[in-house]
Write an enzyme that holds these catalytic residues in place. Structure first.
Site, short mmCIF file in Angstrom:
data_model
loop_
_atom_site.label_atom_id
_atom_site.label_comp_id
_atom_site.label_asym_id
_atom_site.label_seq_id
_atom_site.Cartn_x
_atom_site.Cartn_y
_atom_site.Cartn_z
N GLY A 228 -1.47 2.17 -11.68
CA GLY A 228 -0.52 2.77 -10.75
C GLY A 228 0.85 2.13 -10.89
O GLY A 228 0.97 0.92 -10.83
N GLU A 468 -11.14 0.27 -6.72
CA GLU A 468 -11.46 -1.05 -6.14
C GLU A 468 -12.98 -1.24 -6.05
O GLU A 468 -13.47 -1.88 -5.13
CB GLU A 468 -10.84 -1.22 -4.75
CG GLU A 468 -9.37 -0.96 -4.71
CD GLU A 468 -8.57 -2.18 -5.12
OE1 GLU A 468 -7.46 -1.98 -5.61
OE2 GLU A 468 -9.04 -3.30 -4.97
#
Lengths: 675, 380
Positions: A228, A468
């Protein structure tokens, strides 16, 4: 004549305020010829103080949250639009990917200028952390891309510098990060390795002649993926890489590398490509990175865990490579904490929209020529939405509890945080996806319109089940951790302490054969049945694994064979942890309407969990009759929660402007005059 | 029905228009209990009277309305009858609510002073006509109160953070500035007001909204705010008044003053430093909460806060402010708490809670309205 009547009314009003008997209500309920929107506020009443409930749900920093909501509402950057006489702010998801990325960055600059991120990296302590978490949650309620882009910069890049780095890194980077002088990203995942970080293939060597590390992407599967910020905006990145010193692999380490100059040009020895258009989160510029023997100064190793001396000697205070790796993974916990809580706020947005709509939209008459029935007055509609509402409440308390233990963390609580955050991240993000889908269907065709949010949010939040830590992998980790805890306690012959397993030290609870309504709503019964499931599954799981190990299987392969039990156990543990947080919240409340309604919500959470998990029947904790009683009680609870539905979603505290137009006057919002 | 000339609210009737004139010129048309009662009666009556299409509200003399009759309110507080003062405010808020949710059009002609409670009886209506004589201000923080009468609703909806600026500093705006920020919808020179009124009275059977808009648009002018106007400083206002706390707002202004010293910035800082610290903090929070609420919820919340102000348990700044500004006129109020940092968050919080320890005190009960407009609804 009409003037006389009005005089009388005004007189009554004035008298009422100046303390005289209340005026008789004379609202007429004549049927209108055309459908008219009637705000649910007119027909529903609040059985408890919604402001108090909001305080309980948000848990902290309410004023800071309201300030940030206001900051966004007052700026055209947040795509203000009027529908049905009300202001809404919500991203224009019809923009191209490039436009969405640029506007997201501009929103970040705007909030920076307003001082929203002040102290996010340079302040420490629980209060500062809670404020930061609250503000991030509000950003996520506006747009997931906004909170993810901020999360990557502050929580991944920033926290990596803070936690893996030492003084020299802190001085050089933290303030500059907070002021967006540098824009950070976090290059961990590769094309070939995601959840299994230890398998990444990027390699770094050290050149003692120049005092530099050399980072290399040896093969295509080692390209950094989904990074990102990498595709467009980031100037710097954390690089996760194997560290090879004199031919010995010391395992995964983290480095800082610059990837763009101040003008946004890509640095030499770096190649960047775009990940392209996604099913959601298109405001985040995910990219791919290749390192072609990139040279970085020795000081760029984040050296809180291990260091390399100028002459190339590897030194680490942590000798065990497993522990060393664990230390590197610690910052990912903050990601799981924020994801869990952001998932719940997304579910709140979905439910607030769907339930408000269900309190203003009618369909079909039950009697010939009778009025059409309000959607939420159908028991079937209640059954679809109210259990999800109760679960969202319960999980909201769990998310708050997780935040509290996270901000007050100590080395002793790290393990518990890891286990609880893994379980909650998985369960809460799955719950959000399911809730959004149900809400989308519950509002019918309106749900497919982007401006009504519920449909769009599915795409925006879907990735939460993966990033995550893949949810399934995380749930397996929960079971493995419970296994380890069990084995260790039994081996040392010590009582269970921590992870909420203390109930294992007491005799196994016995459930009554007949489950009356009052038994089912009794918190002790609910706790017992959740504990019983967890206890039995943990014992079964450990005994199955031990048996296989006894036959010479490795521990890992024994886990794999028992994946179904592991899955049931992970769920049992997490659902019990959630129930406990609701019970704790309830216990703190003084007797009154708030406590009463929370009791209903808690019972609904407990009973819907009993109904939905086949484990209770499969392993015989409940009989077929019991399960029938549970189902009837759920249906009764739906009826009892129905009058509180508006108050319960109002208590979410999400400002009107952040919901979709169908949550309000959808007739006016769609009128010809608004075209 | 003709009204007697000594009435505090004069009524003129044409076939489809009612012209109401606030008639207490010596007190700058400050709203008495009697006037609020009368306005409430008239508004409710006109709503049910199908012949009434339009209501014009204006003031006698050099003021439209200078606010609530504060001297009477303070007198009651000093007599130990704060409940009477609070009830008076509640009735005013009820009037504000009726105006904000009114199904017919109210045209307010603001040819003079519009302050405090005066804003509450015009800004909630559909059309607000400013003139070259208009002086608008919400001066409550210098009196030890906070911008009420629904100001937390309408100030928070001004562009950017202009509402915080107007509400905290009590800055005066002229007609051009009111038009620029949206507090006024039209600007008509005072010489043309009688022509405007005459035109409006010709509404007849046409759709009153379209009719009034057309007439007003024909008469309106677009004056530029003067060179030194706050309207030209929206960037600085947004930068400073968007800050999270009053302390941060002042410190942002001070840093502005250091980098680019000028009169406007110093005057703004001066106004904030002179205002009651308690009032500033309550006002900021009120505007911030109001931004997320409907007008009804704003008034209910303001009614709680004003009850605490009248009760004076946390701070007695209101009585002190009125003493210094209106009674003794020494313009030197002794605020308590004296400094911003002494006004703790927990004390501010108290102002937003119900009045618990008072027999018979209730939250404001808004009258039921038939067609609740979207603006009236919000949730907390």
């Amino acid at each position: 004549m009409s003037e006389n009547r009005a005089f009388q009314r005004a007189h009554i009003l004035a008298n009422h305020i100046l303390r005289s008997p209340p005026p008789p209500s004379n609202l007429s309920l004549a049927r209108e010829a055309c459908l008219q929107y009637s705000p649910p506020e007119l027909s529903e009443s609040y059985g408890f103080d919604v402001k108090d409930m909001r305080r309980l749900l948000d848990g902290h920093n309410m004023e800071d949250r309201d300030w940030l909501y206001g900051l966004m509402m007052q700026s055209n950057l947040f795509n203000r639009k009027e529908r049905g006489g009300k202001l809404f702010v919500s991203p224009d998801y019809n923009q191209t990917m490039e436009q969405q990325r640029e506007i997201t960055m501009k929103r970040i600059w705007y909030l920076l200028e307003k001082g929203v991120y002040r102290g996010w990296l340079t302040d420490s302590g629980p209060d500062a952390e809670l404020k930061k978490l609250a503000l991030l949650e509000v950003c996520g309620i506006y747009d997931h891309s906004l909170s993810i882009k901020l999360g990557v910069h502050f929580f991944l890049w920033g926290n990596a510098v803070k936690f893996f780095g030492t003084k020299r890194h802190h001085e050089k980077w933290l303030k500059n990060t907070e002021d967006y002088v540098v824009k950070g990203c976090f290059a961990m995942t590769e094309l070939g390795h995601g959840s299994n970080v230890r398998g990444i293939e990027t390699v770094t060597t050290y050149d003692p002649r120049t005092g530099e590390f050399v980072i290399n992407t040896p093969c295509e599967s080692a390209q950094k993926y989904w990074i990102g910020g990498a595709a467009k905006h980031a100037t710097h990145t954390i690089v996760f890489s194997q560290l090879s010193i004199n031919g010995t692999n010391q395992g995964v380490h983290a480095f800082i590398a610059q990837i763009r100059d101040e003008d946004g040009n890509i640095c030499p020895n770096i190649r960047v490509a775009d990940c392209g258009h996604k099913i959601g989160l298109n405001g985040v510029d995910n990219g791919r990175i290749w390192f072609d023997n990139l040279r970085i100064p020795r000081e760029n190793l984040l050296n809180s865990v291990a260091d390399v001396s100028p002459d190339g000697e590897y030194v680490s205070a942590i000798k065990d490579p497993d522990q060393r790796f664990g230390a590197f993974m610690a910052p990912l916990t903050s990601g799981r904490v924020t994801i869990a809580s952001s998932a719940i706020y997304s579910a709140k947005v979905g439910l607030a929209i769907a339930l408000r709509y269900s309190l203003s939209r009618r369909a079909f008459s039950v009697t010939a020529n009778g009025p059409e029935v309000l959607l939420l007055d159908y028991p079937s509609h209640q059954r679809r939405l109210l259990p999800l509402l109760a679960k969202t409440y319960a999980m909201s308390f769990a998310a708050n509890d997780l935040k509290m233990i996270y901000v007050k963390r100590t080395p002793e609580t790290n393990k518990a945080i890891h286990v609880v955050s893994s379980g909650l991240k998985a369960v809460l993000t799955w719950h959000n996806m399911r809730t959004l889908q149900e809400c989308r269907e519950a509002v019918g065709g309106q749900g497919v319109k982007t401006e009504n949010l519920v449909g769009q949010l599915k795409g925006e939040f879907d990735v939460q089940t993966t990033f995550e830590g893949d949810n399934n992998v995380l749930m397996q980790q929960v079971s493995k951790a419970l296994f380890a805890e069990y084995v260790s306690c039994k081996k040392r012959n010590k009582p269970f302490k921590g992870l909420g397993l203390e109930h294992m030290n007491s005799p196994c609870p016995v459930l009554p054969t007949q489950l009356s309504s009052s038994t089912l709503r009794c918190s002790q019964f609910q706790k017992n049945v959740f504990c019983l499931r967890e206890r039995d599954l943990l014992e079964r799981f450990t005994s199955e694994v031990a048996q296989l190990q006894g036959r010479g299987e490795s521990r890992e392969s024994s886990f794999l064979v028992n994946h179904e039990l592991a899955e049931d156990l992970g769920k049992a543990f997490t659902e019990k942890a959630i129930l406990q947080t609701v019970l704790d919240a309830e216990a703190k409340l003084p007797a009154g309407s708030l406590k009463d309604v929370l009791g209903l919500v808690r019972s609904m959470y407990a009973l819907i969990s009993l109904e939905e998990d086949p484990s209770f029947l499969r392993y015989g904790y409940l009989s077929r009759d019991n399960v029938g009683d549970v189902r009837r009680e759920v249906s009764k609870l739906c009826g009892e929660l129905r009058p509180h539905a508006l108050a319960l979603v109002t208590s979410f505290g999400i400002p009107d402007a952040f919901l979709g137009p169908i949550a309000f006057n959808w007739v006016e919002a769609n009128a010809w005059s608004s075209v | 029905m003709a009204s007697e000339p000594h009435s505090q609210v004069l009524v003129e009737e044409t076939s489809s228009v009612r012209i109401l004139t606030l008639n207490r010129p010596k007190k700058l048309n400050a709203l008495s209990l009697n006037m609020i009662n009368r306005l409430l009666q008239l508004f409710l009556a006109y709503e049910e009277d199908p012949s009434v299409k339009l209501i014009i509200l204006k003031g006698q003399g050099r003021a439209f309305c200078a606010g609530d009759d504060v001297s009477a309110v303070v007198r009651d507080i000093k007599l130990g009858k704060w409940r009477r003062s609070a009830d008076f405010m509640s009735l005013g808020y009820t009037l504000n609510y009726v105006m904000a949710t009114y199904s017919k059009d109210q045209v307010s002609i603001l040819n003079g002073i519009v302050m405090g409670g005066g804003a509450g009886v015009c800004v909630h209506g559909r059309f607000r006509i400013a003139t070259e004589n208009t002086v608008f201000a919400m001066p409550q923080t210098s009196l030890g109160v906070f911008p009420d009468v629904g100001a937390s609703y309408f100030l928070s909806r001004l562009p950017g953070f202009f509402g915080e600026y107007v509400g905290l500093t009590g800055a005066r705006l002229d007609g051009a500035e009111m038009l620029a920020c949206g507090l006024a919808t039209h600007f008509v020179p005072s010489t043309r007001l009688s022509a405007l009124e005459a035109d409006l009275c010709r509404v007849g059977s046409s759709d009153p909204v379209t009719f009034a808009s057309t007439i007003l648009d024909a008469h309106t002018q677009y004056p530029h705010p003067k060179h030194r106007s706050a309207c030209h400083r929206l960037d600085v206002i947004d930068k400073c008044f968007s800050r999270r706390t009053v302390e941060e707002i002042i410190s942002a202004l001070e840093s502005e003053a250091t980098h680019k010293p000028d009169d406007w910035t110093s005057a703004t800082i001066g106004a904030l430093k002179k205002a009651s610290p308690a009032s500033l903090k309550i006002s900021l929070r009120s505007i911030r909460e109001g931004r997320l609420q409907g007008v009804g919820q704003c008034l209910i919340r303001e009614n709680r806060t004003v009850s605490h102000v009248m009760k004076g348990d946390i701070s007695k700044d209101f009585v002190e402010g009125c003493r210094a500004i209106l009674i003794d006129k020494d313009r030197n109020p002794k605020w308590e708490p004296r400094r911003l940092e002494e006004m703790k968050d927990s004390m501010v919080e108290q102002y937003f809670k119900r009045v618990e320890d008072e027999e018979g005190w209730e939250d404001l009960k808004l009258p039921p309205r038939k067609d609740l407009p979207a603006s009236a609804i919000a949730k907390l």
